[in-house]
Design a protein around this motif. Sequence first.
Motif, PDB file in Angstrom:
ATOM      1  N   ALA A   1       0.850  -1.236   0.003  1.00  0.00           N
ATOM      2  CA  ALA A   1      -0.138  -0.074  -0.046  1.00  0.00           C
ATOM      3  C   ALA A   1       1.042   1.111  -0.112  1.00  0.00           C
ATOM      4  O   ALA A   1       1.874   1.297   0.850  1.00  0.00           O
ATOM      5  CB  ALA A   1      -1.001   0.266   1.023  1.00  0.00           C
ATOM      6  N   PHE A   2       0.550   1.978  -0.959  1.00  0.00           N
ATOM      7  CA  PHE A   2       1.355   3.238  -1.020  1.00  0.00           C
ATOM      8  C   PHE A   2       0.643   4.598  -0.104  1.00  0.00           C
ATOM      9  O   PHE A   2      -0.566   4.783  -0.428  1.00  0.00           O
ATOM     10  CB  PHE A   2       1.262   3.672  -2.569  1.00  0.00           C
ATOM     11  CG  PHE A   2       2.014   4.995  -2.963  1.00  0.00           C
ATOM     12  CD1 PHE A   2       3.270   4.832  -3.041  1.00  0.00           C
ATOM     13  CD2 PHE A   2       1.448   6.187  -3.059  1.00  0.00           C
ATOM     14  CE1 PHE A   2       4.183   6.101  -3.615  1.00  0.00           C
ATOM     15  CE2 PHE A   2       1.864   7.326  -3.517  1.00  0.00           C
ATOM     16  CZ  PHE A   2       3.280   7.283  -3.706  1.00  0.00           C
ATOM     17  N   SER A   3       1.200   4.854   0.809  1.00  0.00           N
ATOM     18  CA  SER A   3       0.732   5.986   1.627  1.00  0.00           C
ATOM     19  C   SER A   3       1.284   7.090   1.899  1.00  0.00           C
ATOM     20  O   SER A   3       2.800   7.074   2.413  1.00  0.00           O
ATOM     21  CB  SER A   3       0.169   5.258   3.145  1.00  0.00           C
ATOM     22  OG  SER A   3      -0.298   6.145   3.971  1.00  0.00           O
ATOM     23  N   ARG A   4       0.809   8.242   2.083  1.00  0.00           N
ATOM     24  CA  ARG A   4       1.525   9.478   2.360  1.00  0.00           C
ATOM     25  C   ARG A   4       1.798   9.408   3.944  1.00  0.00           C
ATOM     26  O   ARG A   4       2.789  10.140   4.355  1.00  0.00           O
ATOM     27  CB  ARG A   4       0.599  10.770   2.171  1.00  0.00           C
ATOM     28  CG  ARG A   4       0.236  11.057   0.740  1.00  0.00           C
ATOM     29  CD  ARG A   4      -0.120  12.575   0.455  1.00  0.00           C
ATOM     30  NE  ARG A   4       0.785  13.449   0.715  1.00  0.00           N
ATOM     31  CZ  ARG A   4       0.529  14.923   0.259  1.00  0.00           C
ATOM     32  NH1 ARG A   4      -0.583  15.028  -0.397  1.00  0.00           N
ATOM     33  NH2 ARG A   4       1.347  15.718   0.635  1.00  0.00           N
ATOM     34  N   ASN A   5       1.098   8.642   4.757  1.00  0.00           N
ATOM     35  CA  ASN A   5       1.185   8.840   6.254  1.00  0.00           C
ATOM     36  C   ASN A   5       1.078   7.480   6.648  1.00  0.00           C
ATOM     37  O   ASN A   5       0.102   6.929   6.920  1.00  0.00           O
ATOM     38  CB  ASN A   5       0.206   9.701   6.907  1.00  0.00           C
ATOM     39  CG  ASN A   5       0.581   9.577   8.388  1.00  0.00           C
ATOM     40  OD1 ASN A   5       1.555   9.373   8.995  1.00  0.00           O
ATOM     41  ND2 ASN A   5      -0.594  10.002   9.257  1.00  0.00           N
ATOM     42  N   PRO A   6       2.383   6.784   6.455  1.00  0.00           N
ATOM     43  CA  PRO A   6       2.220   5.186   6.951  1.00  0.00           C
ATOM     44  C   PRO A   6       1.934   4.897   8.377  1.00  0.00           C
ATOM     45  O   PRO A   6       1.384   3.673   8.990  1.00  0.00           O
ATOM     46  CB  PRO A   6       3.521   4.762   6.539  1.00  0.00           C
ATOM     47  CG  PRO A   6       4.181   5.496   5.647  1.00  0.00           C
ATOM     48  CD  PRO A   6       3.617   6.831   5.931  1.00  0.00           C
ATOM     49  N   ALA A   7       1.957   5.984   9.260  1.00  0.00           N
ATOM     50  CA  ALA A   7       1.663   5.883  10.610  1.00  0.00           C
ATOM     51  C   ALA A   7       0.001   6.311  11.037  1.00  0.00           C
ATOM     52  O   ALA A   7      -0.231   5.979  12.045  1.00  0.00           O
ATOM     53  CB  ALA A   7       2.371   7.053  11.479  1.00  0.00           C
ATOM     54  N   SER A   8      -0.625   6.503  10.063  1.00  0.00           N
ATOM     55  CA  SER A   8      -1.897   6.777  10.177  1.00  0.00           C
ATOM     56  C   SER A   8      -2.956   5.586  10.639  1.00  0.00           C
ATOM     57  O   SER A   8      -2.386   4.536  10.284  1.00  0.00           O
ATOM     58  CB  SER A   8      -2.558   7.084   8.911  1.00  0.00           C
ATOM     59  OG  SER A   8      -2.624   6.182   7.816  1.00  0.00           O
TER      60      SER A   8
ATOM     61  N   VAL B   1       3.124  -1.396   4.042  1.00  0.00           N
ATOM     62  CA  VAL B   1       2.828  -0.010   3.870  1.00  0.00           C
ATOM     63  C   VAL B   1       4.110   0.732   3.563  1.00  0.00           C
ATOM     64  O   VAL B   1       4.819   0.774   4.474  1.00  0.00           O
ATOM     65  CB  VAL B   1       1.956   0.517   4.991  1.00  0.00           C
ATOM     66  CG1 VAL B   1       1.688   1.884   4.728  1.00  0.00           C
ATOM     67  CG2 VAL B   1       0.901  -0.365   5.309  1.00  0.00           C
ATOM     68  N   VAL B   2       4.263   1.259   2.349  1.00  0.00           N
ATOM     69  CA  VAL B   2       5.547   2.275   2.002  1.00  0.00           C
ATOM     70  C   VAL B   2       4.918   3.803   2.133  1.00  0.00           C
ATOM     71  O   VAL B   2       3.963   4.064   1.451  1.00  0.00           O
ATOM     72  CB  VAL B   2       6.160   1.794   0.884  1.00  0.00           C
ATOM     73  CG1 VAL B   2       6.495   0.211   1.127  1.00  0.00           C
ATOM     74  CG2 VAL B   2       5.228   1.813  -0.315  1.00  0.00           C
ATOM     75  N   ALA B   3       5.759   4.654   2.618  1.00  0.00           N
ATOM     76  CA  ALA B   3       5.645   6.091   2.456  1.00  0.00           C
ATOM     77  C   ALA B   3       5.786   6.480   1.068  1.00  0.00           C
ATOM     78  O   ALA B   3       6.820   5.955   0.373  1.00  0.00           O
ATOM     79  CB  ALA B   3       6.672   6.661   3.262  1.00  0.00           C
ATOM     80  N   GLY B   4       5.081   7.224   0.709  1.00  0.00           N
ATOM     81  CA  GLY B   4       5.126   7.810  -0.909  1.00  0.00           C
ATOM     82  C   GLY B   4       4.117   9.021  -1.108  1.00  0.00           C
ATOM     83  O   GLY B   4       2.991   9.416  -0.508  1.00  0.00           O
ATOM     84  N   ASP B   5       4.498   9.749  -2.038  1.00  0.00           N
ATOM     85  CA  ASP B   5       3.808  11.080  -2.515  1.00  0.00           C
ATOM     86  C   ASP B   5       3.778  11.032  -3.807  1.00  0.00           C
ATOM     87  O   ASP B   5       4.659  11.199  -4.591  1.00  0.00           O
ATOM     88  CB  ASP B   5       4.566  12.256  -1.550  1.00  0.00           C
ATOM     89  CG  ASP B   5       3.702  13.607  -2.046  1.00  0.00           C
ATOM     90  OD1 ASP B   5       2.832  13.645  -2.875  1.00  0.00           O
ATOM     91  OD2 ASP B   5       4.115  14.357  -1.050  1.00  0.00           O
ATOM     92  N   MET B   6       2.777  11.339  -4.182  1.00  0.00           N
ATOM     93  CA  MET B   6       2.387  11.443  -5.821  1.00  0.00           C
ATOM     94  C   MET B   6       2.945  12.673  -6.376  1.00  0.00           C
ATOM     95  O   MET B   6       2.998  12.700  -7.624  1.00  0.00           O
ATOM     96  CB  MET B   6       0.968  11.174  -6.161  1.00  0.00           C
ATOM     97  CG  MET B   6       0.451   9.933  -6.066  1.00  0.00           C
ATOM     98  SD  MET B   6      -1.341   9.619  -6.800  1.00  0.00           S
ATOM     99  CE  MET B   6      -2.220  10.351  -5.162  1.00  0.00           C
ATOM    100  N   ASP B   7       3.339  13.470  -5.648  1.00  0.00           N
ATOM    101  CA  ASP B   7       4.209  14.728  -6.254  1.00  0.00           C
ATOM    102  C   ASP B   7       5.483  14.673  -5.847  1.00  0.00           C
ATOM    103  O   ASP B   7       6.363  15.532  -6.136  1.00  0.00           O
ATOM    104  CB  ASP B   7       3.557  16.058  -5.115  1.00  0.00           C
ATOM    105  CG  ASP B   7       2.265  16.344  -5.294  1.00  0.00           C
ATOM    106  OD1 ASP B   7       1.701  16.359  -6.644  1.00  0.00           O
ATOM    107  OD2 ASP B   7       1.350  16.682  -4.438  1.00  0.00           O
ATOM    108  N   ASP B   8       6.139  13.356  -5.567  1.00  0.00           N
ATOM    109  CA  ASP B   8       7.461  13.055  -5.354  1.00  0.00           C
ATOM    110  C   ASP B   8       7.848  11.743  -6.256  1.00  0.00           C
ATOM    111  O   ASP B   8       7.607  10.750  -5.887  1.00  0.00           O
ATOM    112  CB  ASP B   8       7.877  12.823  -3.916  1.00  0.00           C
ATOM    113  CG  ASP B   8       9.236  12.402  -3.526  1.00  0.00           C
ATOM    114  OD1 ASP B   8      10.127  12.584  -4.574  1.00  0.00           O
ATOM    115  OD2 ASP B   8       9.430  12.256  -2.426  1.00  0.00           O
ATOM    116  N   PRO B   9       8.385  11.922  -7.405  1.00  0.00           N
ATOM    117  CA  PRO B   9       8.525  10.844  -8.261  1.00  0.00           C
ATOM    118  C   PRO B   9       9.698  10.190  -7.574  1.00  0.00           C
ATOM    119  O   PRO B   9       9.236   8.546  -8.141  1.00  0.00           O
ATOM    120  CB  PRO B   9       9.074  11.526  -9.568  1.00  0.00           C
ATOM    121  CG  PRO B   9       8.467  12.831  -9.560  1.00  0.00           C
ATOM    122  CD  PRO B   9       8.413  13.521  -8.182  1.00  0.00           C
TER     123      PRO B   9
END
Length: 286
Positions: free
Chosen positions: A37-44, A57-65
């Motif tokens: 799972a791609f999540s901006r906040n893995p701690a949520s 669950v991996v940290a990621g941001d669609m604004d960060d290629p």
Amino acid sequence: MRNDNSPKIIVVLGATGQQGGGIARALAADGRWKLRAFSRNPASDSARRLAARGFEVVAGDMDDPASMRAAFKGAHGVFSVQGTDQGGEVETRRGIAVADAALAAGVEHFIYGSVGGADRRSGVPHFESKRRIEEHVLSIRLPATIVRPVFFMDNFTKASMRLVLLALMRSYVPKAKPLQMIAVDDIGKWVARAFADPAGFIGKAEEIAGDELTRAQIVAALKRHGWSAGLPFPLPRLLLRPLPYDVRRMFEWFGTAGYSADIPALKARQPDILTFEDWLARQPTG
């Protein structure tokens, strides 16, 4: 390095949301994949619940290629969906960036969650932004599948939302014109079938729905299942004007062109797809 006998990795964007959550549930039930799972906040809390169900669950941001390329590393497949809450330009930019990152990572099967009617010049802003993403996915020659779901049955879950949606139908959709709908869990099952059968799905796009009902039929079904809260009363169109243009334009389109999924054909291939009555029977009383 991945062992050839180990499960292939599928990355799900939006897994804590409505549509992405349906895809996550279906893929987990399928049991053949390693799910990421791609999540901006893995701690949520929502991300933690996914982790408890066995998701990586991996940290990621669609604004960060760079974060996307890292999240997609080693993945066989990616399911991509973007929210519309920040407008079409942001949605389009993010959808294109996700596709580019998947291509760079060598993803073997990319599934993009678009919308029914995206290919028919609807004039609905968030339909048009999804079409731009579709066109980019096709232009870069990703091994891709496009799913175009119609209106979500799950949108009727909250009483306050039912009131607004039924008022919009009353204002913009003729009495005799049905609205096509689908349960998000059935979108998930369609996506799970696509990942399991890449040869049958790559290069294809399909508009999908499980039922089509008029406003009166929707109200009657809601009443039969005890969902009395939020049922319609005369609401002047004037009170709907503060709603975003995108929403009002979508309902105008429902009233003129509307969705055109081939429901019998889909049921022949996915026999357990839910009607609205089926979906209501599975929900807590509203």
